[in-house]
Design a protein around this motif. Structure first.
Motif, PDB file in Angstrom:
ATOM      1  N   LEU A  87      10.205   4.922  25.265  1.00  0.00           N
ATOM      2  CA  LEU A  87       9.068   5.635  25.850  1.00  0.00           C
ATOM      3  C   LEU A  87       7.742   5.169  25.256  1.00  0.00           C
ATOM      4  N   ALA A  88       7.730   4.809  23.970  1.00  0.00           N
ATOM      5  CA  ALA A  88       6.508   4.326  23.338  1.00  0.00           C
ATOM      6  C   ALA A  88       6.080   2.979  23.911  1.00  0.00           C
ATOM      7  N   ILE A  89       7.056   2.157  24.288  1.00  0.00           N
ATOM      8  CA  ILE A  89       6.720   0.866  24.895  1.00  0.00           C
ATOM      9  C   ILE A  89       6.201   1.061  26.319  1.00  0.00           C
ATOM     10  N   LEU A  90       6.865   1.932  27.075  1.00  0.00           N
ATOM     11  CA  LEU A  90       6.433   2.179  28.455  1.00  0.00           C
ATOM     12  C   LEU A  90       5.116   2.945  28.533  1.00  0.00           C
ATOM     13  N   TYR A  91       4.990   3.956  27.704  1.00  0.00           N
ATOM     14  CA  TYR A  91       3.800   4.819  27.725  1.00  0.00           C
ATOM     15  C   TYR A  91       3.192   4.842  26.327  1.00  0.00           C
ATOM     16  N   PRO A  92       2.237   3.970  26.034  1.00  0.00           N
ATOM     17  CA  PRO A  92       1.667   3.918  24.681  1.00  0.00           C
ATOM     18  C   PRO A  92       1.039   5.241  24.224  1.00  0.00           C
ATOM     19  N   GLN A  93       0.525   6.035  25.155  1.00  0.00           N
ATOM     20  CA  GLN A  93      -0.055   7.322  24.767  1.00  0.00           C
ATOM     21  C   GLN A  93       1.025   8.312  24.331  1.00  0.00           C
ATOM     22  N   ALA A  94       2.272   8.071  24.718  1.00  0.00           N
ATOM     23  CA  ALA A  94       3.369   8.957  24.302  1.00  0.00           C
ATOM     24  C   ALA A  94       3.662   8.811  22.817  1.00  0.00           C
ATOM     25  N   LEU A  95       3.375   7.637  22.257  1.00  0.00           N
ATOM     26  CA  LEU A  95       3.609   7.425  20.837  1.00  0.00           C
ATOM     27  C   LEU A  95       2.764   8.378  19.999  1.00  0.00           C
ATOM     28  N   ARG A  96       1.546   8.620  20.408  1.00  0.00           N
ATOM     29  CA  ARG A  96       0.680   9.566  19.685  1.00  0.00           C
ATOM     30  C   ARG A  96       1.262  10.974  19.718  1.00  0.00           C
ATOM     31  N   TRP A  97       1.792  11.374  20.868  1.00  0.00           N
ATOM     32  CA  TRP A  97       2.400  12.707  20.984  1.00  0.00           C
ATOM     33  C   TRP A  97       3.668  12.814  20.138  1.00  0.00           C
ATOM     34  N   LEU A  98       4.456  11.733  20.078  1.00  0.00           N
ATOM     35  CA  LEU A  98       5.654  11.740  19.242  1.00  0.00           C
ATOM     36  C   LEU A  98       5.303  11.877  17.758  1.00  0.00           C
ATOM     37  N   ILE A  99       4.294  11.132  17.325  1.00  0.00           N
ATOM     38  CA  ILE A  99       3.861  11.214  15.932  1.00  0.00           C
ATOM     39  C   ILE A  99       3.353  12.612  15.616  1.00  0.00           C
ATOM     40  N   LEU A 100       2.590  13.175  16.526  1.00  0.00           N
ATOM     41  CA  LEU A 100       2.064  14.519  16.327  1.00  0.00           C
ATOM     42  C   LEU A 100       3.177  15.564  16.283  1.00  0.00           C
TER      43      LEU A 100
END
Length: 109
Positions: free
Chosen positions: A9-22
């Motif tokens: 998901l982080a590769i497909l949607y880079p903005q999702a990586l921020r939500w995962l970290i949060l």
């Protein structure tokens, strides 16, 4: 499996990586302070749920404040630290001390 899904998901949607970290950071803020400090203090004080909930709420509030002010200190450090401090102070003030049930006999009396 969850790690692979998160990486995908982080590769497909880079903005999702921020939500995962949060989300991982907030779960650490909410759980680590009460769990570890509660484990450390269990022999000295009677811990209750009110102190744990208070420390969780304070940890999330300090984390949110840190995120909105763009502080250079990582938000997890601020949240876990504030959570631990509040939990310890609450139990110093409001918790019962554990008193041994048996009396120590003094020899010669």
């Amino acid at each position: 499996m969850v790690t692979y899904l998160a990486a995908f998901l982080a590769i497909l949607y880079p903005q999702a990586l921020r939500w995962l970290i949060l989300s991982y950071g907030l779960s650490a803020v909410v759980l680590l302070g009460p769990m570890y400090l509660g484990y450390i203090l269990k022999r000295r004080m009677v811990l209750n749920y009110k102190g744990a909930i208070l420390s969780m709420v304070v940890g999330v509030c300090f984390t949110t404040y840190n995120l909105y002010t763009n502080s250079p200190i990582p938000f997890t450090i601020v949240g876990i630290g504030s959570s631990c401090i509040v939990l310890y102070l609450y139990h110093l003030i409001a918790a019962e001390k554990i008193v041994p049930k048996t009396k120590i006999e003094i020899k010669g009396e």
